[in-house]
Design a protein around this motif. Structure first.
Motif, PDB file in Angstrom:
ATOM      1  N   MET A 154       0.848  -1.147   0.068  1.00  0.00           N
ATOM      2  CA  MET A 154      -0.181   0.062   0.110  1.00  0.00           C
ATOM      3  C   MET A 154       0.678   1.269   0.105  1.00  0.00           C
ATOM      4  SD  MET A 154      -3.176  -1.184   2.320  1.00  0.00           S
ATOM      5  CE  MET A 154      -4.323  -2.363   2.102  1.00  0.00           C
ATOM      6  N   ASP A 155       2.126   1.237   0.206  1.00  0.00           N
ATOM      7  CA  ASP A 155       3.037   2.341   0.222  1.00  0.00           C
ATOM      8  C   ASP A 155       2.926   2.670  -1.633  1.00  0.00           C
ATOM      9  OD1 ASP A 155       5.106   4.054  -0.344  1.00  0.00           O
ATOM     10  OD2 ASP A 155       6.177   3.279   1.325  1.00  0.00           O
ATOM     11  N   ILE A 156       2.526   3.800  -1.869  1.00  0.00           N
ATOM     12  CA  ILE A 156       2.346   4.216  -3.275  1.00  0.00           C
ATOM     13  C   ILE A 156       3.851   4.399  -3.994  1.00  0.00           C
ATOM     14  CG2 ILE A 156       3.028   6.705  -2.603  1.00  0.00           C
ATOM     15  CD1 ILE A 156       0.268   5.160  -5.318  1.00  0.00           C
ATOM     16  N   GLU A 157       4.749   4.413  -3.134  1.00  0.00           N
ATOM     17  CA  GLU A 157       6.122   4.086  -3.561  1.00  0.00           C
ATOM     18  C   GLU A 157       6.647   2.702  -3.858  1.00  0.00           C
ATOM     19  OE1 GLU A 157       8.919   6.672  -2.004  1.00  0.00           O
ATOM     20  OE2 GLU A 157       8.180   8.283  -2.567  1.00  0.00           O
ATOM     21  N   ALA A 158       6.019   1.743  -3.417  1.00  0.00           N
ATOM     22  CA  ALA A 158       6.115   0.242  -3.639  1.00  0.00           C
ATOM     23  C   ALA A 158       5.167  -0.513  -4.283  1.00  0.00           C
ATOM     24  CB  ALA A 158       6.595  -0.236  -2.389  1.00  0.00           C
ATOM     25  N   GLN A 197      -2.239  -2.421   5.832  1.00  0.00           N
ATOM     26  CA  GLN A 197      -0.879  -1.965   6.374  1.00  0.00           C
ATOM     27  C   GLN A 197      -0.687  -0.466   6.854  1.00  0.00           C
ATOM     28  OE1 GLN A 197       1.049  -2.661   2.414  1.00  0.00           O
ATOM     29  NE2 GLN A 197      -0.680  -4.307   2.447  1.00  0.00           N
ATOM     30  N   ALA A 198       0.176  -0.581   7.593  1.00  0.00           N
ATOM     31  CA  ALA A 198       0.064   0.846   8.334  1.00  0.00           C
ATOM     32  C   ALA A 198       0.129   2.291   7.780  1.00  0.00           C
ATOM     33  CB  ALA A 198       1.256   0.877   9.565  1.00  0.00           C
ATOM     34  N   VAL A 199       0.985   2.100   6.469  1.00  0.00           N
ATOM     35  CA  VAL A 199       1.208   3.225   5.611  1.00  0.00           C
ATOM     36  C   VAL A 199      -0.149   3.817   5.170  1.00  0.00           C
ATOM     37  CG1 VAL A 199       1.259   1.993   3.446  1.00  0.00           C
ATOM     38  CG2 VAL A 199       2.485   3.907   3.946  1.00  0.00           C
ATOM     39  N   ILE A 200      -1.193   2.967   5.090  1.00  0.00           N
ATOM     40  CA  ILE A 200      -2.452   3.596   4.505  1.00  0.00           C
ATOM     41  C   ILE A 200      -3.240   4.845   5.351  1.00  0.00           C
ATOM     42  CG2 ILE A 200      -4.000   2.065   5.842  1.00  0.00           C
ATOM     43  CD1 ILE A 200      -4.331   2.938   2.174  1.00  0.00           C
ATOM     44  N   HIS A 201      -2.466   4.681   6.720  1.00  0.00           N
ATOM     45  CA  HIS A 201      -3.102   6.005   7.482  1.00  0.00           C
ATOM     46  C   HIS A 201      -2.211   7.313   7.548  1.00  0.00           C
ATOM     47  CE1 HIS A 201      -5.834   3.231   9.594  1.00  0.00           C
ATOM     48  NE2 HIS A 201      -4.862   2.129   9.622  1.00  0.00           N
ATOM     49  N   SER A 202      -1.299   7.082   6.544  1.00  0.00           N
ATOM     50  CA  SER A 202      -0.398   8.335   6.490  1.00  0.00           C
ATOM     51  C   SER A 202      -0.977   9.041   5.307  1.00  0.00           C
ATOM     52  CB  SER A 202       0.949   7.859   6.062  1.00  0.00           C
ATOM     53  OG  SER A 202       1.118   7.229   4.778  1.00  0.00           O
ATOM     54  N   TYR A 203      -1.862   8.588   4.398  1.00  0.00           N
ATOM     55  CA  TYR A 203      -2.525   9.411   3.360  1.00  0.00           C
ATOM     56  C   TYR A 203      -3.805  10.206   3.804  1.00  0.00           C
ATOM     57  CZ  TYR A 203       0.794   6.294   0.866  1.00  0.00           C
ATOM     58  OH  TYR A 203       1.555   5.732   0.300  1.00  0.00           O
ATOM     59  N   SER A 204      -3.892  11.418   3.183  1.00  0.00           N
ATOM     60  CA  SER A 204      -5.140  12.091   3.497  1.00  0.00           C
ATOM     61  C   SER A 204      -6.235  11.888   2.802  1.00  0.00           C
ATOM     62  CB  SER A 204      -4.808  13.465   3.417  1.00  0.00           C
ATOM     63  OG  SER A 204      -4.380  13.892   1.905  1.00  0.00           O
ATOM     64  N   SER A 205      -6.214  11.106   1.773  1.00  0.00           N
ATOM     65  CA  SER A 205      -7.488  10.477   1.066  1.00  0.00           C
ATOM     66  C   SER A 205      -7.187   9.522   0.111  1.00  0.00           C
ATOM     67  CB  SER A 205      -8.154  11.657   0.113  1.00  0.00           C
ATOM     68  OG  SER A 205      -7.491  11.908  -1.176  1.00  0.00           O
TER      69      SER A 205
END
Length: 314
Positions: free
Chosen positions: A140-144, A226-234
């Motif tokens: 889910m990391d947009i860079e991966a 995954q935890a990274v999903i909560h770092s995005y605003s939308s």
């Protein structure tokens, strides 16, 4: 691959002694959410776990419909594994799952020991795996998101992998054990690790993605939030559709504490961190919480205050 309705669910976890408590918590969340009396076989790949912690794990998971099997990895096969401060050799044990599992097991669900299962794992088990080596959720990391992404595979071009090939997160896997075993993929992945040291950044996950590229199928992303999903605003900042994003945020099936900040460690700010404590209280570690002496507590508070971080021991 056909799996009968009454076939036992085979779950695999990997741990060293430091992850005894998280592993027991993960597996307790699995057991708590199986709504029927379907048999669950929990295979634990472990080395150097103390007898005291083994006993606590067994006590935590002792249920009439649960069978525990202990498997010991041959760490010599992982001699070239790249480890770090956060990633130990135990993270690589999942590569060996098909060769360590008894021959009678043809399918298995692998779970990292930093996940909490909120849904009935039977639904995941009954998902048709077809001719894929694994079922997984895209990273889910947009860079991966793809092998060609900045955090994807550095050598995807040399490997002849298409740039739009998706990159999966290895924390939750439905494994076609029979197919993996038949094609000796464990050795292929080990060979990749040995021969591509300079390109590996994300440890065994990189190696699995390199070898299994294009030979896996996507699960509903709710099975590995995954935890990274909560770092995005939308949802627009992610690779997910709006509906998928909302489902992952609001109705995840498995919560994956996939960053270095774990709920059992100081400073975790994951919005679902309290789930961990809900399920730890079903284990032999019930009531465990992060505690500090007053001297250490005041020092920690002062340090975090300087960084502008509010903190609660809960």
């Amino acid at each position: 691959m056909l799996v009968t309705e009454k076939s036992p669910i085979v779950i695999v976890g990997c741990a060293d002694d430091n992850y005894s408590m998280p592993l027991a918590t993960t597996m307790s969340s699995v057991i708590a959410n199986v709504s029927s009396q379907r048999q669950v076989i929990i295979c634990i790949i472990a080395d150097k776990i103390t007898q005291a912690n083994k006993n606590k794990i067994l006590k935590s998971l002792s249920k009439p419909n649960v069978i525990i099997e202990w498997l010991v990895p041959d760490e010599a096969k992982l001699a070239h594994a790249i480890i770090s401060r956060h990633i130990t050799i135990a993270s690589y044990y999942r590569i060996l799952i098909p060769e360590l599992l008894p021959e009678k097991y043809q399918k298995a669900i692998y779970l990292d020991s930093d996940v909490i299962v909120k849904a009935n794992i039977e639904k995941l088990w009954d998902t048709e795996i077809a001719d894929n080596y694994v079922l997984a959720v895209r990273d889910m990391d947009i860079e991966a998101t793809y092998v060609s992404s900045p955090k994807g595979l550095q050598n995807y071009q040399q490997l002849g992998i298409a740039p739009d090939c998706k990159y999966f997160n290895g924390g939750v896997l439905v494994i076609n054990v029979e197919k993996w075993r038949r094609d000796n993929f464990s050795q292929e992945i080990i060979n990749y690790i040995t021969n591509n040291q300079q390109y590996i950044r994300w440890h065994d996950q990189d190696a699995m993605n390199a070898v299994i590229a294009g030979k896996w199928s996507e699960l509903d992303p709710r099975w590995n939030s995954q935890a990274v999903i909560h770092s995005y605003s939308s949802w627009k900042e992610t690779s997910l559709t709006e509906e998928m994003y909302n489902n992952v945020i609001n109705d995840s099936y498995i919560v994956h504490f996939s960053s270095s900040a774990k709920p059992w460690k100081l400073g975790c700010k994951h919005p679902n961190r309290m789930l961990f404590f809900q399920y730890i209280d079903l284990t032999a570690w019930a009531g465990w919480r992060i505690t500090f002496s007053r001297k250490i507590w005041l020092k920690v508070k002062d340090m975090m205050k300087k960084k502008g971080i509010s903190f609660s021991q809960a």
